[in-house]
Write a protein that holds these residues in place. Structure first.
Motif, PDB file in Angstrom:
ATOM      1  N   GLY A   7       0.834  -1.197   0.000  1.00 29.58           N
ATOM      2  CA  GLY A   7       0.000   0.000   0.000  1.00 29.58           C
ATOM      3  C   GLY A   7       0.863   1.239   0.000  1.00 29.58           C
ATOM      4  O   GLY A   7       0.536   2.252  -0.622  1.00 29.58           O
ATOM      5  N   CYS A   8       1.997   1.156   0.685  1.00 30.31           N
ATOM      6  CA  CYS A   8       2.838   2.340   0.825  1.00 30.31           C
ATOM      7  C   CYS A   8       4.314   1.957   0.889  1.00 30.31           C
ATOM      8  O   CYS A   8       4.708   1.156   1.735  1.00 30.31           O
ATOM      9  CB  CYS A   8       2.447   3.090   2.101  1.00 30.31           C
ATOM     10  N   VAL A  10       7.841   3.372   1.806  1.00 34.31           N
ATOM     11  CA  VAL A  10       8.447   4.502   2.521  1.00 34.31           C
ATOM     12  C   VAL A  10       9.882   4.637   2.004  1.00 34.31           C
ATOM     13  O   VAL A  10      10.699   3.742   2.188  1.00 34.31           O
ATOM     14  CB  VAL A  10       8.425   4.272   4.045  1.00 34.31           C
ATOM     15  N   GLN A  54       0.867   1.161  -4.286  1.00 31.65           N
ATOM     16  CA  GLN A  54      -0.183   2.174  -4.444  1.00 31.65           C
ATOM     17  C   GLN A  54       0.259   3.588  -4.074  1.00 31.65           C
ATOM     18  O   GLN A  54      -0.357   4.555  -4.517  1.00 31.65           O
ATOM     19  CB  GLN A  54      -1.380   1.795  -3.578  1.00 31.65           C
ATOM     20  N   ALA A  57       5.676   7.282   0.274  1.00 31.37           N
ATOM     21  CA  ALA A  57       5.923   8.322   1.273  1.00 31.37           C
ATOM     22  C   ALA A  57       7.392   8.719   1.124  1.00 31.37           C
ATOM     23  O   ALA A  57       8.286   7.930   1.407  1.00 31.37           O
ATOM     24  CB  ALA A  57       5.635   7.807   2.670  1.00 31.37           C
ATOM     25  N   SER A  84       3.056  11.092  -0.661  1.00 35.01           N
ATOM     26  CA  SER A  84       3.100  11.928   0.534  1.00 35.01           C
ATOM     27  C   SER A  84       4.547  12.339   0.780  1.00 35.01           C
ATOM     28  O   SER A  84       5.483  11.630   0.387  1.00 35.01           O
ATOM     29  CB  SER A  84       2.499  11.211   1.753  1.00 35.01           C
ATOM     30  N   ILE A  86       7.224  13.721   3.697  1.00 34.95           N
ATOM     31  CA  ILE A  86       7.467  13.932   5.131  1.00 34.95           C
ATOM     32  C   ILE A  86       8.684  14.847   5.261  1.00 34.95           C
ATOM     33  O   ILE A  86       9.797  14.463   4.880  1.00 34.95           O
ATOM     34  CB  ILE A  86       7.724  12.593   5.853  1.00 34.95           C
ATOM     35  N   GLU A 106      -0.779  13.910  -1.970  1.00 34.60           N
ATOM     36  CA  GLU A 106      -1.952  13.509  -1.175  1.00 34.60           C
ATOM     37  C   GLU A 106      -1.833  14.009   0.253  1.00 34.60           C
ATOM     38  O   GLU A 106      -2.827  14.156   0.960  1.00 34.60           O
ATOM     39  CB  GLU A 106      -2.067  11.976  -1.108  1.00 34.60           C
ATOM     40  N   LEU A 107      -0.578  14.197   0.662  1.00 31.75           N
ATOM     41  CA  LEU A 107      -0.325  14.564   2.061  1.00 31.75           C
ATOM     42  C   LEU A 107       1.063  15.167   2.204  1.00 31.75           C
ATOM     43  O   LEU A 107       2.020  14.673   1.609  1.00 31.75           O
ATOM     44  CB  LEU A 107      -0.414  13.302   2.934  1.00 31.75           C
ATOM     45  N   PRO A 146      -3.803  18.641   2.059  1.00 29.67           N
ATOM     46  CA  PRO A 146      -3.948  17.759   3.212  1.00 29.67           C
ATOM     47  C   PRO A 146      -2.636  17.709   3.998  1.00 29.67           C
ATOM     48  O   PRO A 146      -1.580  17.458   3.414  1.00 29.67           O
ATOM     49  CB  PRO A 146      -4.263  16.393   2.580  1.00 29.67           C
ATOM     50  N   THR A 147      -2.722  17.982   5.265  1.00 33.10           N
ATOM     51  CA  THR A 147      -1.503  18.147   6.065  1.00 33.10           C
ATOM     52  C   THR A 147      -1.534  17.252   7.290  1.00 33.10           C
ATOM     53  O   THR A 147      -2.578  17.075   7.918  1.00 33.10           O
ATOM     54  CB  THR A 147      -1.358  19.620   6.509  1.00 33.10           C
ATOM     55  N   ALA A 174      -3.961  15.998  10.417  1.00 30.51           N
ATOM     56  CA  ALA A 174      -3.996  14.654  11.020  1.00 30.51           C
ATOM     57  C   ALA A 174      -2.740  14.519  11.875  1.00 30.51           C
ATOM     58  O   ALA A 174      -1.627  14.681  11.376  1.00 30.51           O
ATOM     59  CB  ALA A 174      -4.019  13.595   9.924  1.00 30.51           C
ATOM     60  N   TRP A 175      -2.943  14.210  13.142  1.00 27.23           N
ATOM     61  CA  TRP A 175      -1.815  14.150  14.080  1.00 27.23           C
ATOM     62  C   TRP A 175      -1.483  12.689  14.366  1.00 27.23           C
ATOM     63  O   TRP A 175      -2.306  11.966  14.920  1.00 27.23           O
ATOM     64  CB  TRP A 175      -2.184  14.874  15.376  1.00 27.23           C
ATOM     65  N   GLN A 176      -0.288  12.305  13.962  1.00 29.43           N
ATOM     66  CA  GLN A 176       0.173  10.929  14.151  1.00 29.43           C
ATOM     67  C   GLN A 176       1.203  10.904  15.272  1.00 29.43           C
ATOM     68  O   GLN A 176       2.188  11.643  15.231  1.00 29.43           O
ATOM     69  CB  GLN A 176       0.794  10.411  12.859  1.00 29.43           C
TER      70      GLN A 176
ATOM     71  N   TYR B 106      -3.788  -8.082   1.373  1.00 29.56           N
ATOM     72  CA  TYR B 106      -3.322  -6.733   1.077  1.00 29.56           C
ATOM     73  C   TYR B 106      -4.199  -5.706   1.795  1.00 29.56           C
ATOM     74  O   TYR B 106      -5.408  -5.806   1.804  1.00 29.56           O
ATOM     75  CB  TYR B 106      -3.369  -6.497  -0.434  1.00 29.56           C
ATOM     76  N   VAL B 107      -3.554  -4.760   2.401  1.00 28.35           N
ATOM     77  CA  VAL B 107      -4.297  -3.730   3.138  1.00 28.35           C
ATOM     78  C   VAL B 107      -4.229  -2.423   2.352  1.00 28.35           C
ATOM     79  O   VAL B 107      -3.151  -1.880   2.148  1.00 28.35           O
ATOM     80  CB  VAL B 107      -3.667  -3.507   4.526  1.00 28.35           C
ATOM     81  N   PRO B 108      -5.346  -1.917   1.875  1.00 32.93           N
ATOM     82  CA  PRO B 108      -5.310  -0.702   1.061  1.00 32.93           C
ATOM     83  C   PRO B 108      -4.758   0.505   1.816  1.00 32.93           C
ATOM     84  O   PRO B 108      -3.988   1.274   1.295  1.00 32.93           O
ATOM     85  CB  PRO B 108      -6.777  -0.464   0.693  1.00 32.93           C
ATOM     86  N   PHE B 120      -9.405   9.477   8.356  1.00 36.39           N
ATOM     87  CA  PHE B 120     -10.267   9.545   9.533  1.00 36.39           C
ATOM     88  C   PHE B 120     -11.745   9.601   9.152  1.00 36.39           C
ATOM     89  O   PHE B 120     -12.605   9.551  10.014  1.00 36.39           O
ATOM     90  CB  PHE B 120      -9.929  10.779  10.371  1.00 36.39           C
TER      91      PHE B 120
END
Lengths: 345, 121
Positions: A7-8, A10, A54, A57, A84, A86, A106-107, A146-147, A174-176, B106-108, B120
């Motif tokens: 999905g991501c 990094v 997909q 980051a 995204s 960072i 996207e972010l 989007p932040t 969005a606070w991670q 698979y996790v989207p 969210f």
């Protein structure tokens, strides 16, 4: 066997950094001597798409210090992946802002580690960095992009959370929140104790309860949880075991590939200069520590847990650093609660 | 693992499969446990260290309070009881069949470096 893509991914596009953060897991500062060339990086974008990735980051170091970052970012978008970025938010010039807006990610996420300049600047190792990151955040929010904000928590800034929360309320970011692990520059004496970690979980849970998503979106990262007996879920997505090499992929700036960038160098499992990404990703042996977990791989407390089959022993990076092995993450809410109950009786 | 142990696992699987509403109801009803005062006293100082009042800590750890506000259909009647038993059995059986050797799904979305405001929603 062809696997579904991550999905991501990094991707540390450079190790070069203009800050000197005490908790930096990759001890960033100088660029690696053998970082990918522009052509290699652009090819890697195509290859990531080729394995079904997909999103990317982009991080560092400080990714915006790499001169060709806009080309890489544009290629990520061109091939149809989410992007995204960072950034540490330090010294972002107007032209860099414009480049970011042009790429339209996207972010964009900035790191805030203190509610006061003195704490943030001490942690980040550069005076004035707090002032700059605040300005960057305001600029991003104003732009409508989007932040996100990432706060990496350790002993020095645990008490800063209420102030940071106050600052972020109503901004729409969005606070991670994530726990700092003792890799790179962070030393063990700064890592949260289990009780402090539980305090952090309480803070996230209480904030989620007290404020609507409109007021503040807050979530724990992959190392915050799991399966508490008394707290509600802290993460955005349900935890289903470490996703290193399954739905995430780590790429170092020299082309090294590992399941997750949070893991130390011994988990590097290939380099795209030596072997195509597709081969590495689809190799049965790649990331076997997460792709094929057996009960016998789990630490004794995890193996006897009701949730063992779903959780599979928590975050690999925390488990490796704090317990000396995988699938035995001691920073587990459920485990800590059992300890608290015992100490209570 | 006993049949009773399978219930929470089954409930988690409901969440993983995206049935958040059902998950919320069942987790309130069946996962929540009373939080003894002594335990709350132990937890409160941990909350205080991050600026939380006792009331805020109590509120967040007292998922058990929802047990008293069960839906009326669940609260009363033999029929409802039977329904609950059937649901529990189904969940428990599902929970007991979670395999170790899956090709991981698979996790989207992912929590890794990419939590966005839209996650969210």
């Amino acid at each position: 066997m062809v696997r579904p893509g991550p999905g991501c991914a990094v991707w540390e596009i450079t190790l070069k950094c203009n800050l000197n953060c005490m908790h930096c897991g990759s001890a960033a500062g100088k660029a690696r001597s053998d970082e990918l060339t522009t052509d290699e990086a652009l090819q890697l974008c195509d290859d990531l798409k080729g394995i079904g990735c997909q999103g990317v980051a982009m991080m560092g170091g400080e990714p915006l210090l790499r001169k060709d970052w806009p080309s890489i970012a544009e290629r990520v978008r061109e091939v149809g992946m989410d992007l995204s970025i960072i950034t540490n938010g330090y010294k972002i010039t107007e032209s860099k802002f414009q480049r970011i807006f042009d790429v339209n990610p996207e972010l964009v996420t900035v790191s805030i580690d203190g509610g006061h300049a003195a704490i943030h600047d001490t942690i980040r190792g550069v005076p004035g960095s707090f002032k700059q990151v605040v300005a960057t955040l305001r600029r991003l929010v104003k732009s409508g992009l989007p932040t996100g904000v990432i706060t990496t928590v350790h002993k020095m800034n645990l008490g800063e959370l209420p102030t940071i929360r106050k600052f972020l309320l109503g901004t729409g970011v969005a606070w991670q929140i994530q726990m700092a692990t003792p890799y790179g520059r962070l030393t063990y004496d700064h890592v949260l104790s289990k009780e402090e970690y539980y305090s952090l979980a309480l803070f996230i849970a209480a904030t989620r309860k007290r404020y609507s998503k409109k007021e503040l979106m807050i979530a724990g990262a992959h190392d915050m949880g799991y399966f508490s007996r008394v707290l509600p879920p802290l993460q955005v997505y349900p935890w289903q075991g470490c996703q290193a090499g399954i739905s995430t992929l780590g790429i170092e700036s020299n082309g090294n590939i590992l399941g997750c960038l949070a893991l130390p160098p011994e988990y590097v499992e290939g380099n795209i200069r030596e072997r195509p990404l597709k081969e590495i990703w689809n190799d049965d042996a790649f990331s076997s520590y997460t792709r094929r977990v057996r009960r016998t791989d789990l630490g004794s407390e995890c193996a006897s847990c009701t949730y063992s089959k779903i959780c599979k022993g928590g975050c690999s990076a925390v488990s490796h650093s704090m317990a000396g092995g995988l699938h035995r993450d001691p920073y587990c809410l459920r485990l800590i609660e059992e300890g608290l109950k015992k100490s209570n009786s | 693992m006993s049949l009773m142990d399978m219930i929470p696992v089954g409930i988690e699987l409901l969440r993983l499969s995206g049935r958040d509403g059902v998950y919320a109801i069942l987790s309130r009803v069946f996962k929540a446990q009373p939080t003894p005062l002594a335990y709350r006293r132990r937890i409160r100082p941990l909350g205080a260290s991050v600026g939380l009042s006792e009331a805020e800590v109590d509120e967040v750890i007292s998922g058990s309070s929802n047990v008293t506000v069960l839906p009326s259909w669940l609260k009363w009647g033999l029929v409802a009881f039977i329904v609950v038993v059937l649901i529990l059995s189904a969940i428990a059986v599902t929970g007991s069949y979670v395999p170790w050797y899956t090709n991981p799904t698979y996790v989207p979305g992912t929590d890794y470096a990419s939590i966005r405001p839209k996650d969210f929603l």
